[in-house]
Write a protein that holds these residues in place. Structure first.
Motif, PDB file in Angstrom:
ATOM      1  N   MET A   1      33.943  43.038  43.390  1.00  0.00           N
ATOM      2  CA  MET A   1      34.493  42.313  42.498  1.00  0.00           C
ATOM      3  C   MET A   1      35.897  42.696  41.898  1.00  0.00           C
ATOM      4  O   MET A   1      36.812  42.045  41.533  1.00  0.00           O
TER       5      MET A   1
ATOM      6  N   ALA B   1      38.889  41.867  43.478  1.00  0.00           N
ATOM      7  CA  ALA B   1      39.590  40.466  43.237  1.00  0.00           C
ATOM      8  C   ALA B   1      40.219  40.284  41.654  1.00  0.00           C
ATOM      9  O   ALA B   1      40.494  39.294  41.299  1.00  0.00           O
TER      10      ALA B   1
ATOM     11  N   ILE C   1      33.080  33.795  42.465  1.00  0.00           N
ATOM     12  CA  ILE C   1      33.028  35.108  42.391  1.00  0.00           C
ATOM     13  C   ILE C   1      32.125  35.381  41.377  1.00  0.00           C
ATOM     14  O   ILE C   1      31.186  36.377  41.472  1.00  0.00           O
TER      15      ILE C   1
ATOM     16  N   SER D   1      27.752  29.208  42.105  1.00  0.00           N
ATOM     17  CA  SER D   1      28.461  30.096  43.317  1.00  0.00           C
ATOM     18  C   SER D   1      28.336  29.063  44.494  1.00  0.00           C
ATOM     19  O   SER D   1      29.680  28.972  45.048  1.00  0.00           O
TER      20      SER D   1
END
Length: 208
Positions: free
Chosen positions: A32, A35, A60, A99
């Protein structure tokens, strides 16, 4: 039966579980963290994802939540508390619902900016994710808990595949195989199909 988990001595299995969960926490954070630049919400940093930026961020963050919640459903210490296990299970399902729905949008839109094979591999992947999780939930409602556990394992293997595939594709040795557009679909298939195949093989051997 005492459903509390406080005050019980830690066993070796508990210690191993905590170490495994911390490992998952680390790889989730690593994945993560890559990102973070998307949080700037600019066209320059988000590129092809700009038009679906909110779906991407939700995908995410919710996916990260599912990664951390999933293992807790297999920890015997927490399984002893049925109410807590049920709460964690619902949170896991909600995280995957959010998600996966965002993943459906991403796979049907921005994914085609890479190529057709990339988009198609993601569409199949998210379909397997939704299906395994949906079956696990249905079996829980039917109180078929042994089968429910099997399908929850399958669901989590598909969930974990997102970070596994992502981290593999960032390995320098993988760069030698070709450009991202060409090789990523193969690793997407590998990320979830091979673990599921391995689980079925292990399960079949244990039944003998």
């Amino acid at each position: 039966m005492n459903n509390t988990i406080i005050g019980k001595a830690f066993t070796l299995k508990d210690s191993i579980f905590v170490l495994l969960w911390l490992g998952i926490l680390f790889i989730t954070w690593t994945f993560m963290h890559g990102a973070d630049h998307y949080l700037q919400f600019t066209r320059e940093t988000m590129g092809k994802y700009y038009s679906v930026r909110y779906f991407l961020i939700m995908h995410i963050t919710s996916g990260g939540g599912a990664l951390l919640l999933g293992p807790m459903q297999f920890w015997n210490r927490l399984l002893a508390n049925k109410r807590l296990h049920r709460i964690i299970g619902y949170l896991y399902l909600l995280a995957i619902l959010a998600s996966s729905l965002c993943a459906v949008v991403l796979a049907a839109t921005s994914a085609y900016a890479i190529n057709w094979a990339y988009a198609f591999s993601l569409q199949i992947w998210v379909s397997v994710w939704i299906t395994t999780t949906g079956i696990a939930f249905w079996l829980a409602l039917k109180r078929r808990f042994k089968e429910h556990r099997d399908w929850m394992i399958r669901s989590y293997l598909v969930t974990l595949a997102f970070v596994v595939s992502g981290l593999i594709l960032k390995m320098p040795v993988i760069y030698r195989l070709g450009n991202f557009e060409d090789i990523s679909p193969s690793f997407f298939w590998l990320g979830w199909a091979l673990p599921l195949y391995g689980y079925e093989m292990v399960k079949a051997v244990r039944l003998k």
